[in-house]
Design a protein around this motif. Structure first.
Motif, PDB file in Angstrom:
ATOM      1  N   LEU A  31       0.748 -19.780   2.064  1.00  0.00           N
ATOM      2  CA  LEU A  31       0.854 -18.978   2.509  1.00  0.00           C
ATOM      3  C   LEU A  31       2.485 -18.305   0.749  1.00  0.00           C
ATOM      4  O   LEU A  31       2.992 -17.706   0.632  1.00  0.00           O
ATOM      5  CB  LEU A  31       1.293 -18.501   4.070  1.00  0.00           C
ATOM      6  N   VAL A  32       2.980 -19.379   1.502  1.00  0.00           N
ATOM      7  CA  VAL A  32       3.902 -19.521   0.369  1.00  0.00           C
ATOM      8  C   VAL A  32       3.654 -19.553  -0.897  1.00  0.00           C
ATOM      9  O   VAL A  32       4.309 -19.258  -1.811  1.00  0.00           O
ATOM     10  CB  VAL A  32       5.136 -21.064   0.715  1.00  0.00           C
ATOM     11  N   LEU A  33       2.929 -20.432  -1.321  1.00  0.00           N
ATOM     12  CA  LEU A  33       2.453 -20.703  -3.262  1.00  0.00           C
ATOM     13  C   LEU A  33       1.819 -19.366  -3.522  1.00  0.00           C
ATOM     14  O   LEU A  33       1.746 -18.391  -4.156  1.00  0.00           O
ATOM     15  CB  LEU A  33       1.459 -21.302  -2.555  1.00  0.00           C
ATOM     16  N   VAL A  34       0.968 -17.908  -2.347  1.00  0.00           N
ATOM     17  CA  VAL A  34       1.070 -16.942  -2.596  1.00  0.00           C
ATOM     18  C   VAL A  34       1.916 -16.027  -2.891  1.00  0.00           C
ATOM     19  O   VAL A  34       2.136 -15.766  -4.282  1.00  0.00           O
ATOM     20  CB  VAL A  34      -0.057 -16.231  -1.513  1.00  0.00           C
ATOM     21  N   MET A  35       3.413 -16.238  -2.284  1.00  0.00           N
ATOM     22  CA  MET A  35       4.468 -15.724  -2.813  1.00  0.00           C
ATOM     23  C   MET A  35       4.928 -15.926  -3.898  1.00  0.00           C
ATOM     24  O   MET A  35       5.878 -15.547  -4.353  1.00  0.00           O
ATOM     25  CB  MET A  35       4.973 -15.095  -1.472  1.00  0.00           C
ATOM     26  N   MET A  42       3.948 -10.876 -10.852  1.00  0.00           N
ATOM     27  CA  MET A  42       4.407  -8.991 -10.218  1.00  0.00           C
ATOM     28  C   MET A  42       5.141  -8.336 -10.073  1.00  0.00           C
ATOM     29  O   MET A  42       6.439  -7.434 -10.942  1.00  0.00           O
ATOM     30  CB  MET A  42       3.686  -9.077  -9.328  1.00  0.00           C
ATOM     31  N   ILE A  43       6.341  -9.428  -9.059  1.00  0.00           N
ATOM     32  CA  ILE A  43       7.969  -8.561  -9.526  1.00  0.00           C
ATOM     33  C   ILE A  43       8.990  -9.376  -9.991  1.00  0.00           C
ATOM     34  O   ILE A  43       9.856  -8.639 -10.448  1.00  0.00           O
ATOM     35  CB  ILE A  43       8.201  -8.832  -7.983  1.00  0.00           C
ATOM     36  N   ARG A  44       8.993 -10.034 -10.710  1.00  0.00           N
ATOM     37  CA  ARG A  44      10.064 -10.808 -11.412  1.00  0.00           C
ATOM     38  C   ARG A  44      10.176  -9.751 -12.846  1.00  0.00           C
ATOM     39  O   ARG A  44      10.864  -9.063 -13.725  1.00  0.00           O
ATOM     40  CB  ARG A  44      10.029 -12.328 -11.760  1.00  0.00           C
ATOM     41  N   PRO A  45       8.381  -9.743 -13.092  1.00  0.00           N
ATOM     42  CA  PRO A  45       8.406  -8.995 -15.069  1.00  0.00           C
ATOM     43  C   PRO A  45       8.236  -7.274 -14.384  1.00  0.00           C
ATOM     44  O   PRO A  45       8.920  -6.867 -15.388  1.00  0.00           O
ATOM     45  CB  PRO A  45       7.032  -9.300 -15.262  1.00  0.00           C
ATOM     46  N   GLN A  46       8.674  -6.513 -13.453  1.00  0.00           N
ATOM     47  CA  GLN A  46       8.459  -5.233 -13.148  1.00  0.00           C
ATOM     48  C   GLN A  46      10.350  -5.468 -13.040  1.00  0.00           C
ATOM     49  O   GLN A  46      10.724  -4.413 -14.022  1.00  0.00           O
ATOM     50  CB  GLN A  46       7.707  -5.158 -11.918  1.00  0.00           C
ATOM     51  N   ASN A  47      10.878  -6.281 -12.261  1.00  0.00           N
ATOM     52  CA  ASN A  47      12.222  -5.967 -12.273  1.00  0.00           C
ATOM     53  C   ASN A  47      12.736  -6.049 -13.575  1.00  0.00           C
ATOM     54  O   ASN A  47      14.270  -5.635 -13.807  1.00  0.00           O
ATOM     55  CB  ASN A  47      13.879  -6.785 -11.018  1.00  0.00           C
TER      56      ASN A  47
END
Length: 156
Positions: A31-35, A42-47
């Motif tokens: 679960l931690v690896l998926v996050m 996904m999140i970092r490039p979008q930010n």
């Protein structure tokens, strides 16, 4: 169903040594690896892209050529707090929200005439292939040769 007792259960209470060895911790690792993967892909490039867009919008000034989200090309005539006025045509001005600006158009510098006349550099990946112009000339010459041969056979 509550997950609290599941996480608080003791290895000895479970009666299974495999569960005690990596029970809840072993299940949390994927679960931690998926996050982490979601964050970095996904999140970092979008930010990062959002910050670049905000910087571009805040740097808009009079005379910049822009394209809106709807595809309208224009020149910034004036800016306000949250809107800009684009000059689209002679005497035609449209007011847009700053968030409606998709890109700022950067004009490429004009190439020198000498650079245009220079032949293109050959790529190391060309693998000794002929240029398109050479292939066309060869195919035309082959067609002319075959046409002249067919005319000779007609004469005989």
């Amino acid at each position: 169903m509550s997950f609290v007792p599941f996480f608080l259960q003791d290895a000895s209470a479970a009666g299974n040594e495999a569960v005690g060895m990596g029970g809840t911790f072993g299940m949390l690792i994927p679960l931690v690896l998926v996050m982490l993967i979601m964050y970095f892909f996904m999140i970092r490039p979008q930010n990062k892209k959002q910050k670049e867009t905000e910087a571009m919008i805040s740097a808009l000034k009079k005379g910049d050529k822009v394209v809106t989200i709807g595809g309208i090309h224009g020149v910034v005539s004036s800016t306000k707090d949250s809107t800009i006025i684009l000059k689209v045509d002679d005497g035609t001005k449209i007011e847009f929200n700053k968030t409606a600006i998709a890109t700022v158009v950067v004009d490429k510098p004009a190439e020198n005439a000498t650079e245009k006349s220079k032949p293109a550099k050959k790529s190391i990946f060309a693998f000794n292939k002929k240029s398109v112009a050479e292939e066309i000339k060869e195919s035309e010459s082959e067609n002319q040769d075959s046409d002249s041969e067919s005319e000779e056979h007609k004469d005989e």
